[in-house]
Design an enzyme around this catalytic site. Structure first.
Site, PDB file in Angstrom:
ATOM      1  N   CYS B  88       0.840  -1.206   0.000  1.00  0.00           N
ATOM      2  CA  CYS B  88       0.000   0.000   0.000  1.00  0.00           C
ATOM      3  C   CYS B  88       0.873   1.254   0.000  1.00  0.00           C
ATOM      4  O   CYS B  88       1.532   1.544  -0.968  1.00  0.00           O
ATOM      5  CB  CYS B  88      -0.949  -0.060   1.199  1.00  0.00           C
ATOM      6  SG  CYS B  88      -2.369   1.025   1.004  1.00  0.00           S
ATOM      7  N   HIS B 205      -3.427  -5.767   0.988  1.00  0.00           N
ATOM      8  CA  HIS B 205      -2.759  -5.965   2.275  1.00  0.00           C
ATOM      9  C   HIS B 205      -2.693  -7.439   2.673  1.00  0.00           C
ATOM     10  O   HIS B 205      -3.613  -7.917   3.350  1.00  0.00           O
ATOM     11  CB  HIS B 205      -3.520  -5.220   3.370  1.00  0.00           C
ATOM     12  CG  HIS B 205      -3.382  -3.739   3.318  1.00  0.00           C
ATOM     13  ND1 HIS B 205      -2.408  -3.055   4.012  1.00  0.00           N
ATOM     14  CD2 HIS B 205      -4.096  -2.795   2.654  1.00  0.00           C
ATOM     15  CE1 HIS B 205      -2.524  -1.755   3.788  1.00  0.00           C
ATOM     16  NE2 HIS B 205      -3.548  -1.564   2.967  1.00  0.00           N
ATOM     17  N   GLU B 207      -0.982  -8.713   4.995  1.00  0.00           N
ATOM     18  CA  GLU B 207      -0.871  -8.851   6.456  1.00  0.00           C
ATOM     19  C   GLU B 207      -2.245  -8.802   7.118  1.00  0.00           C
ATOM     20  O   GLU B 207      -2.388  -9.159   8.279  1.00  0.00           O
ATOM     21  CB  GLU B 207       0.058  -7.758   7.016  1.00  0.00           C
ATOM     22  CG  GLU B 207      -0.551  -6.372   7.216  1.00  0.00           C
ATOM     23  CD  GLU B 207      -0.727  -5.578   5.931  1.00  0.00           C
ATOM     24  OE1 GLU B 207      -0.527  -6.143   4.832  1.00  0.00           O
ATOM     25  OE2 GLU B 207      -1.084  -4.370   6.017  1.00  0.00           O
TER      26      GLU B 207
END
Lengths: 740, 234
Positions: B88, B205, B207
């Site tokens: 990002c 994302h 994560e």
């Protein structure tokens, strides 16, 4: 040097003080106040800071006991024990007036303000919620406000890095000129590491940290304490400007310092800026404070003492540091590239003592300025408004029965109040910090607590049409429904925060609404054992035409001890059985059906029996605990048929149909769209049928088998709806209006 | 060999802890925060530039972060072949730092967008994707206001020829069309790598979808692939 205006009664009146209040100031000081002192009194005694017209009633709410670690009003936010040495801090606050004139910054700084209330206690914000109300979406100005507010909330929260996980958005003409923007923040903190908003210990230095002080937001608190008029546009300079990046740094630095134990106390600067933080912190410590305003970092030249004291520049904090730790504190703030200046120290005389340009500007006993101290407390006159009985006379049987129920339902289901708020919540980062187990769109949001392997269920709620028709019952329903939402997600309701948005308290009819609503809320909170941890009162939500519907927004926090109990609203499997728990009384007062089809808000609010409601909560939680249900969704706006449709389509990626038959009491439209309370739709595996029914019979919970899930349609009695079409209406109604 | 991870912390980073948590708690590897004012990479084998709003992103996303002391070390590290993953805002910083080609424009809708999207893996022969099962479509969330990847025709052609496009927005069945493009990015680009194959930038994302508690774990496939393959010469 600019000559300061001469202080006299007319000037005090101009500042929003009454004659009686001005007399009191003269008596307290034993002299005429300086211009700066007058400014300080006017903001500290404004409704916004002093709660002068509400505090007497607020004290009747259950505000302590149980898991509450800090009673309401004692600190910046409430604090509730969640076990394993952790506590949750949470609070909701309004930013209505600023958002009415400057939607983007008004909403953004509303989020910033409530976040500071949480991290100033040493708690790290983990979730943000909101409750928004606007006029009709058909109106272009509404769309401008709606768009700006949503963008403001999003931009602030997204950058700040706290997920916005739940909320509510309502549209109704009563909010046309006076939108409501209520923001809630939830944080967690280790029990021993909570910071207090206090200054004490003579000689301890006072530091101001964060942004420099500018001329923005001067008299914001006073502006928030009057009705909105055509003059409000000129108050745009009273709206603060937000900087989420600085606030993020401020939070990291603040949490780091609180953890180190170098502080006596800390408070954020919101309404009334330095005036409020200096007087409240010293009053709480039964101390005084000596401040030199020349030390305050300023954003612009030539600011007067009056302006510095009243500025509401955002992203600032006031710290009382343990003597000897100044340099260590400075080091941390400097690491985060933040200003940090010692501007004074704690004294013993109890006075707020302020100098500027080597001139004494202020000497006021701090105690006299604050709520719980010298700030005035009023009991206002109340009178039941005439409209209440008038509207209750409404005869529902006079409504023509719709010929085409199919189309009628689609019309109700297309109401922006029922439609998915995806257009809104997709603009919010709902996942940052990787704790979001259930995000926006279900009954409540579920947030994982990594430290203790539990979860919180969070929800904001209020149906203000009910409150308008029946303030006491409506407020009870707001508490009950938010609790029900938390229960449907598998959570045990713990406590609430409230944001009480009402009209002008000096009007007896408005005050009556307030009084009744507080009473109803108190009753419900006592019954559910969910104390009020604090919140915010916003009066004067009136404009030229009308007052808003009385809107006591509830922010509910529930605890999920076992992650396996997390439950969502939507159907999971084909061929599950669908049941409804609870009973219908064909109640249509204030319903979405009445508004969407007949454009009426009449009748009485649905009834709420606290015992029935509590039994329902216990039943749903037992069913969840015993793994007997696959989904749970409460029945609310739009009645049972709307809730069923939602169960079919909320999970956009896996639409599941249903075939149900709903018992008709007197009229089809009444039964389908009734908004009777204390009802939940659940789906269960067929194999669980016996155990499920036995458990409910044993508890004495009323229930009824409605049908089963499956297929690509929703079939209700003989009405047939394709899921694709329902999903299109549900998810695209608001985008279509906004993209027009 | 177990890799050491470094997660860079810029002022305004807000997914730094999320990345740290996944590496430390989900995978159990060593991970250090790398402060923007430092130059020391603390012996990291793999560096993550996390999401967020570095320096507030008040100018152009990522444009200030690239001047920070730590970025000078990261750039050298990348030029020596070290593995760098920008997620990002991290991707935006890699573009500004010139470690990846192209720029990021505002989303076509001009609105911030946060939701789960589907990613089709365009090149499975990379450090970042080797261990992702063939044909697997990943469900990974996006959350950004500026994810509309743009570059000139020639660079785009080069990206294709060199197989630098790693992830593309798609349907859940892997169909890569405009309909499934959340932000208007060129060729539905969600992630690209450098020609050498050691620097990855991606808007989604991973994560945020690596912990089974959250009910989605496709992101772990990407981290897993990097962990298993980071020693392979690229």
């Amino acid at each position: 040097m600019i000559q300061e205006p001469r202080v006299d009664l007319p000037l005090a009146l101009e500042h929003g003080l009454t004659e009686q209040e001005y007399d009191r100031i003269l008596k307290i000081l034993g002299r005429t106040p300086s211009f700066t002192e007058l400014g300080i009194f006017s903001v500290m005694w404004s409704e916004h800071c002093s709660y002068k017209n509400s505090i007497a009633l607020l004290k009747t709410l259950p505000r302590s006991g149980g898991r509450l670690l800090v009673g309401a009003g004692e600190e910046n936010a409430g604090l509730v024990d969640i076990g394993d040495d952790f506590a949750v801090a949470f609070k909701i606050e309004s930013h209505n007036h600023p958002s009415a004139v400057e939607p983007y910054q008004g909403a953004a700084t509303g989020v910033g303000g409530i976040m500071r209330d949480i991290f100033t206690m040493g708690a790290r914000p983990i979730a943000s919620l909101n409750s928004l109300r606007f006029g009709s979406l058909k109106n272009a100005h509404t769309r401008f406000l709606f768009e700006g507010v949503v963008k403001g909330i999003g931009d602030y929260g997204n950058c700040f890095g706290v997920p916005t996980v739940a909320g509510e958005v309502y549209f109704d003409e009563s909010y046309q000129d006076n939108p409501l923007v209520n923001a809630m923040s939830v944080g967690i903190v280790k029990k021993g590491a909570v910071a207090s908003a206090v200054a004490k210990g003579a000689g301890n230095p006072i530091m101001i940290v964060g942004s420099s002080t500018g001329r923005d937001g001067i008299h914001g608190a006073t502006f928030a304490s009057e009705e909105i008029s055509e003059k409000s546009e000129a108050k745009r300079p009273s709206v603060q400007v937000g900087d989420p990046f600085t606030e993020k740094l401020l939070m990291e630095a603040t949490l780091e310092i609180i953890k180190q134990g170098w502080l006596i106390g800390i408070q954020d600067m919101g309404a009334a800026g330095i005036s409020c933080s200096t007087s409240e912190m010293s009053a709480k410590g039964e101390a005084g404070m000596k401040i030199d305003l020349n030390k305050v970092p300023l954003r612009e030249k030539g600011m007067t003492a009056y302006e510095i004291m009243l500025s509401e520049s955002q992203e600032r904090m006031l710290c009382c540091v343990k003597k000897g730790y100044e340099d260590k504190v400075k080091e941390v703030f400097e690491k985060w590239d933040l200003h940090c200046e010692i501007i004074g120290y704690v004294t013993e005389d109890g006075n707020l003592d302020i100098d500027y340009d080597r001139e004494k500007k202020v000497v006021i006993p701090s105690f006299e300025l604050v709520l719980g101290g010298g700030a005035p407390v009023y009991h206002r006159e109340s009178k039941k408004p005439a409209y209440i009985d008038e509207l209750r006379k409404f005869d529902f049987n006079s409504l023509p029965e719709p010929e085409d129920l199919h189309d009628t339902f689609l019309k109700v289901f297309s109401s922006p109040n029922i439609a998915s708020k995806k257009w809104v919540y997709e603009q919010y980062d709902s996942m940052v910090r990787t704790n979001t187990i259930v995000g926006p769109g279900c009954d409540s949001a579920v947030i994982y607590l990594k430290d203790i392997n539990k979860a919180l269920a969070l929800k904001t709620d209020c149906n203000s049409r009910y409150v308008y028709l029946n303030p006491k019952e409506g407020a009870k329903i707001a508490v009950a429904e938010s609790a029900r939402n938390v229960v449907c997600s598998g959570g045990v309701p713990l406590a609430i925060t409230n944001c009480l948005n009402f009209g002008n308290p000096y009007k007896p009819e408005m005050y009556w609404q307030f009084k009744e609503a507080v009473e109803g809320m108190g009753e419900a909170c006592k019954y559910f054992e969910t104390p009020v941890t604090g919140g915010n009162v916003s009066f004067y939500n009136e404009s030229m035409n009308t007052a808003v519907y009385p809107t006591p927004t509830i922010g509910m926090v529930g605890l999920i001890e076992n992650l396996k109990n997390i439950t969502t609203s939507y159907f999971k499997n084909e061929n599950d059985l669908i049941y409804i728990l609870g009973e219908d009384y064909e109640e249509l007062g204030g319903s979405e059906y009445l508004k969407a089809i007949y454009d009426k808000v009449e009748g009485d609010a649905p009834g709420l029996n606290l015992e029935t409601e509590k039994k329902l909560h216990d039943a749903v939680l037992s069913l969840i605990e015993k793994k007997l249900i696959n989904s749970a969704h409460d029945v609310s706006e739009g009645g049972v048929i709307s809730s069923l449709a939602e169960c079919c389509i909320i999970n956009e990626n896996n639409l599941i149909g249903a075939e149900v038959s709903i018992k008709i009491k007197s009229r089809k439209d009444f039964s389908l769209f009734s908004e009777s309370q204390s009802r939940v739709i659940v789906s269960i595996a067929p194999a669980a049928k016996t155990e499920f029914e036995n458990l409910l019979k044993k508890i004495g919970q009323k229930f009824e088998l409605l049908g089963n899930t499956g297929g690509e349609k929703l079939l209700v009695n003989k009405l047939e709806f394709a899921l694709e079409m329902l999903a299109d209406i549900y998810f695209n109604t608001i985008p279509r209006i906004m993209n027009e | 060999m177990k890799p050491n991870f470094g997660v860079v912390v810029f002022p305004g980073s807000n997914c730094d802890y999320d990345a740290y948590y996944v590496i430390k708690k989900i995978f159990g590897f060593e991970v250090n925060f790398l402060w923007h004012k430092d130059k020391d990479l603390q012996k990291s084998d793999i560096i993550i530039l996390p999401g967020g709003f570095s320096y507030g992103d008040y100018l152009r996303t990522g444009s200030i972060a690239r001047f920070s002391p730590i970025m000078q070390s990261v750039i050298e590290f990348a030029q020596r072949g070290g593995i760098v993953i920008g997620i990002c805002n991290g991707f935006q910083i890699l573009l500004e730092a010139g470690l990846l080609p192209g720029v990021m424009l505002k989303n076509k809708s001009l609105q911030f967008i946060c939701k789960d999207v589907y990613l089709s893996v365009a090149n499975s022969e990379t450090v970042f994707t080797k261990d992702i099962p063939t044909g697997k479509i990943l469900k990974v969330p996006v959350a950004h206001g500026d994810g509309n990847y743009f570059t000139d025709e020639n660079t785009l052609k080069e990206l294709v020829v060199n197989k630098q496009i790693i992830f593309q927005y798609s349907s859940k069945d892997g169909e890569v069309t405009e309909k499934f493009n959340p932000n208007g990015s060129a060729m539905n680009i969600a992630g690209i790598m450098n020609k050498e194959g050691n620097v990855l930038g991606m808007m989604p994302h991973p994560e945020r979808c690596s912990d089974s508690v959250l009910g989605k774990t496709d992101g772990a496939l990407i981290f897993n692939s990097v962990i298993n393959n980071f020693l392979i010469e690229v």
